[in-house]
Design a protein around this motif. Structure first.
Motif, mmCIF file in Angstrom:
data_model
loop_
_atom_site.group_PDB
_atom_site.id
_atom_site.type_symbol
_atom_site.label_atom_id
_atom_site.label_comp_id
_atom_site.label_asym_id
_atom_site.label_seq_id
_atom_site.Cartn_x
_atom_site.Cartn_y
_atom_site.Cartn_z
ATOM 1 N N ARG A 531 0.859 -1.186 0.000
ATOM 2 C CA ARG A 531 0.000 0.000 0.000
ATOM 3 C C ARG A 531 0.897 1.237 0.000
ATOM 4 O O ARG A 531 1.811 1.366 0.825
ATOM 5 N N SER A 533 0.728 5.248 0.399
ATOM 6 C CA SER A 533 -0.144 6.306 0.892
ATOM 7 C C SER A 533 0.603 7.633 0.877
ATOM 8 O O SER A 533 1.682 7.737 1.479
ATOM 9 N N LYS A 559 4.058 6.896 2.828
ATOM 10 C CA LYS A 559 4.139 5.715 3.687
ATOM 11 C C LYS A 559 3.952 4.454 2.855
ATOM 12 O O LYS A 559 3.062 4.389 1.991
ATOM 13 N N THR A 561 3.290 0.338 3.161
ATOM 14 C CA THR A 561 2.813 -0.708 4.059
ATOM 15 C C THR A 561 2.785 -2.021 3.300
ATOM 16 O O THR A 561 2.250 -2.093 2.196
ATOM 17 N N THR A 564 7.651 -3.803 1.158
ATOM 18 C CA THR A 564 8.257 -2.564 0.649
ATOM 19 C C THR A 564 9.263 -2.822 -0.461
ATOM 20 O O THR A 564 9.601 -1.904 -1.218
#
Length: 580
Positions: A531, A533, A559, A561, A564
């Protein structure tokens, strides 16, 4: 991880910010040779010189073997790191690499370290016609062939999708047997693992804090000692090196004043060529862009002030080892404590002045180096003894040197005909394949330029208004259409993008990869593998090259999540702009 005897080196890109005048490149090389003489005298262990092509201002170092040969005649003990040699076959034929490395080893009296890499910048890959999806396979193919050229007498020949070569005795042979120590350039955690699995030294080019480096070191040596380690060469070189900008002075403020612009330009120019920033050969002024955009890219000069008791590599913006001897020694001690084997310092960067570099080298030799000399040999011997059984087992897994079939004789006509057959494409018509690749690359470049022009100098509010839900839907649908299954490397799953606005509204988008296809849809993913963000404006600026994604991460504005390590692969999979 056990404490090891840490070693020190200089790292050269031969940076030359604009504007240029006559004779400046010659002075750059002359000054570097003088600096290396000082480093040799005061006790540095290595000097590393890169191979790069077409990277104006960032690296004027396209023939490092020539420069290192000159350095070998002006020094006595310092080791010469040829790193990295770009191994895609279109850049360097493996036989020519083996010949150059061996010759340099001979003229230097056996002081060469052989650093290797795949090349990653679009300027170099496109300039030599190297397909990004093939570069890792080309590296593996080339390093296997080159190390065999070092040890096989004669080399027994090669037949792969990238190289066809008949048996030849590749001469001269290196002084160091079976060959000089092998290294590979690493920029991410995944490539640290790759280095360990191949039994070679990891030259890390990520500016990481000591504590983060310690995690990489532990993982590296766990793999070196595991059955996963199958050496790429005929010797194992278990070492992890980190690279840091450096400038020394007994007055912290003076060290910052002399060195921080060079450190920041190094990071800025690196992001310029390895990101999505448009570049017009011979016209783009990287130094001018640095001066105009450094703060927005995460290289704020104002955030580096002389009040640090302890150095952090990244403190608001990149600092590295810019400070007093006590500060730098304390930073080195933290790296040594977590098991880092080498630290390579970048002093010749951006506008850094030759006389300041020379003063720093002298000061490092007198005030820092002696603190790490005591007991180093004993600690290195203990490390070698501990790793010896694992290294022996790893080398047993490596396919041995070969012998040429009895009676083989050079036959020019037959060998040329065989090489022609190997180069002839099969299946898809060559003209059609080339046209499709060119169209895809042309479309990618047009998209990058369009995004860059779209962002321009617009405010956050303007970008949020123009890049609303409708524009985002088209953008992510375009990413899905550009998906290239040949570079997915086994990935299947969902990627989620969350883009927020100043008014608190957040829009989520999902790209799902399954069965060789990618599809986009609005809304969050059910089980996202990764994810991403960030703010809508920050997302666009990262895509366009106006902002450094690493700076957004450090500032908490971007960010990640989940997995990575997928982040840097987003651009490869979708063939266009991404925040990485």
């Amino acid at each position: 991880m056990e404490v090891v005897g840490i070693r020190f080196s200089l790292f050269y890109e031969h940076q030359l910010p604009r504007p240029w005048d006559d004779g400046q490149e010659q002075r750059l090389y002359r000054d570097a040779l003088e600096q290396i003489e000082i480093a040799d005298r005061v006790g540095f262990d290595h000097v590393w010189e890169v191979e790069h092509h077409f990277l104006e201002e960032y690296s004027h170092s396209s023939a490092p073997e020539v420069f290192l040969a000159a350095a070998s005649q002006r020094t006595e003990r310092i080791r010469l790191g040829h790193g990295i040699v770009q191994l895609p076959h279109q850049v360097n034929h493996p036989a020519r690499v083996a010949e150059r490395i061996a010759t340099l080893d001979l003229v230097s009296g056996g002081r060469v370290d052989f650093g290797t890499g795949e090349a990653s910048s679009g300027a170099e890959l496109g300039g030599f016609g190297v397909k990004r999806a093939d570069k890792r396979a080309q590296w593996q193919d080339a390093i296997d062939a080159i190390t065999r050229m070092f040890v096989e007498k004669p080399f027994a020949g090669w037949d792969s999708p990238f190289l066809t070569m008949p048996p030849r005795n590749v001469i001269p042979k290196p002084v160091q047997r079976p060959h000089p120590p092998l290294w590979v350039a690493c920029s991410r955690r995944e490539t640290i693992h790759f280095a360990a699995r191949n039994g070679i030294g990891a030259l890390s080019f990520s500016f990481v804090e000591p504590e983060d480096a310690g995690v990489w070191v532990d993982e590296y040596y766990r793999l070196i000692e595991s059955e996963e380690c199958v050496p790429a060469g005929f010797a194992v070189n278990p070492n992890v090196a980190v690279v840091l900008p450096m400038m020394l002075h007994r007055d912290e403020a003076i060290a910052i004043d002399r060195g921080i612009d060079g450190a920041h330009f190094f990071g800025f120019a690196l992001a310029h060529y390895y990101g999505n920033t448009p570049h017009d050969p011979g016209r783009t002024d990287v130094w001018r862009q640095f001066q105009e955009r450094r703060a927005a890219r995460g290289f704020s000069r104002e955030q580096i002030i002389a009040n640090a008791r302890s150095l952090n590599v990244n403190v608001g913006s990149l600092r590295g080892a810019v400070g007093t001897p006590d500060q730098v020694a304390e930073l080195i001690g933290r790296y040594e404590a977590v098991g880092v084997d080498h630290i390579s310092f970048v002093l010749q960067a951006g506008p850094n002045r030759h006389e300041h570099i020379c003063e720093s080298l002298e000061l490092f030799g007198s005030a820092v180096l002696p603190r790490f000399a005591e007991g180093r040999e004993e600690r290195e011997a203990a490390k070698a003894e501990r790793l010896a059984p694992a290294i022996e087992a790893a080398l047993a897994r490596r396919a041995p040197a070969r012998e040429v079939a009895a009676g083989y004789r050079i036959d020019e006509s037959a060998e040329v005909a065989r090489a022609r057959r190997a180069r002839r494409p099969s299946g898809v018509r060559p003209a059609l394949a080339t046209t499709r690749n060119e169209l895809r690359e042309s479309a990618r470049r047009r998209a990058l330029k369009a995004v860059h022009q779209f962002v321009g100098n617009r405010t956050d509010a303007q970008l949020e208004r123009r890049f609303g839900a409708g524009a985002q839907r088209l953008f992510f649908a375009g990413m899905a259409r550009a998906y290239d299954p040949s570079v997915k490397r086994g990935f299947q799953g969902e990627l989620e993008f969350r883009l927020s606005r100043a008014d608190g509204v957040t829009l989520a988008w999902t790209i799902a990869v399954c069965d060789g296809r990618a599809r986009s849809r609005p809304g969050p993913a059910q089980r996202p593998a990764l994810r991403i963000s960030t703010g809508t404006a920050d997302f666009l600026r990262a895509l366009s090259g106006h902002t450094n994604p690493a700076a957004l991460i450090m500032d908490g504005r971007l960010k990640l999540t989940g997995d990575t390590e997928l982040a840097p692969r987003v651009s490869e999979m979708f063939g266009g702009p991404s925040p990485y």
